[in-house]
Design a protein around this motif. Sequence first.
Motif, PDB file in Angstrom:
ATOM      1  N   PHE A   4       9.782  33.491  53.819  1.00  0.00           N
ATOM      2  CA  PHE A   4       8.616  34.364  53.898  1.00  0.00           C
ATOM      3  C   PHE A   4       7.685  33.946  55.037  1.00  0.00           C
ATOM      4  N   SER A   5       7.442  32.662  55.172  1.00  0.00           N
ATOM      5  CA  SER A   5       6.581  32.154  56.246  1.00  0.00           C
ATOM      6  C   SER A   5       7.190  32.440  57.608  1.00  0.00           C
ATOM      7  N   MET A   6       8.512  32.335  57.698  1.00  0.00           N
ATOM      8  CA  MET A   6       9.201  32.587  58.961  1.00  0.00           C
ATOM      9  C   MET A   6       9.049  34.068  59.355  1.00  0.00           C
ATOM     10  N   VAL A   7       9.195  34.962  58.391  1.00  0.00           N
ATOM     11  CA  VAL A   7       9.051  36.394  58.676  1.00  0.00           C
ATOM     12  C   VAL A   7       7.619  36.707  59.127  1.00  0.00           C
ATOM     13  N   VAL A   8       6.641  36.124  58.437  1.00  0.00           N
ATOM     14  CA  VAL A   8       5.243  36.336  58.806  1.00  0.00           C
ATOM     15  C   VAL A   8       4.976  35.817  60.213  1.00  0.00           C
ATOM     16  N   ALA A   9       5.522  34.647  60.542  1.00  0.00           N
ATOM     17  CA  ALA A   9       5.323  34.075  61.875  1.00  0.00           C
ATOM     18  C   ALA A   9       5.964  34.964  62.941  1.00  0.00           C
ATOM     19  N   ILE A  10       7.167  35.463  62.686  1.00  0.00           N
ATOM     20  CA  ILE A  10       7.854  36.322  63.661  1.00  0.00           C
ATOM     21  C   ILE A  10       7.071  37.621  63.876  1.00  0.00           C
ATOM     22  N   VAL A  11       6.580  38.214  62.800  1.00  0.00           N
ATOM     23  CA  VAL A  11       5.804  39.448  62.922  1.00  0.00           C
ATOM     24  C   VAL A  11       4.510  39.184  63.689  1.00  0.00           C
ATOM     25  N   ALA A  12       3.836  38.075  63.395  1.00  0.00           N
ATOM     26  CA  ALA A  12       2.587  37.738  64.077  1.00  0.00           C
ATOM     27  C   ALA A  12       2.825  37.516  65.563  1.00  0.00           C
ATOM     28  N   ILE A  13       3.901  36.827  65.903  1.00  0.00           N
ATOM     29  CA  ILE A  13       4.229  36.589  67.312  1.00  0.00           C
ATOM     30  C   ILE A  13       4.546  37.914  68.013  1.00  0.00           C
ATOM     31  N   SER A  14       5.298  38.782  67.343  1.00  0.00           N
ATOM     32  CA  SER A  14       5.651  40.079  67.944  1.00  0.00           C
ATOM     33  C   SER A  14       4.412  40.941  68.188  1.00  0.00           C
ATOM     34  N   VAL A  15       3.542  41.003  67.199  1.00  0.00           N
ATOM     35  CA  VAL A  15       2.322  41.798  67.351  1.00  0.00           C
ATOM     36  C   VAL A  15       1.440  41.203  68.448  1.00  0.00           C
TER      37      VAL A  15
END
Length: 76
Positions: A4-15
Motif C-alpha cells: 500500500f505504501s509503495m502504491v501511494v509513493a508511486i502515485v505521489a511521484i507520478s502526480v
Amino acid sequence: MDPFSMVVAIVAISVGAGILNTWIKARAHAPADMASQSELAAMRADVEKLKDRVRVLEKIVTDQERQLSEEIRRLA
C-alpha cells in the motif's frame, strides 16, 4: 515497505512529476505569451481605428446633403 505504501509513493511521484512537467512547459511558453499579448493589444488598437473610420465613412455616405448634391450632379 508494504504494498500500500509503495502504491501511494508511486502515485505521489507520478502526480508530482506531472505537475513539475506542466510548470516547466508553462515557464517555457511565457515569453511567447507576452509577445502574443502585445500583438493582440496592437491588433485591438488597429480594429478600433478601423471601426472609427467605418463610422466616419457611414456618416459621409448617409449624409443628406451629400445625397442631395449627388442627385443634383446626376441631373446636370
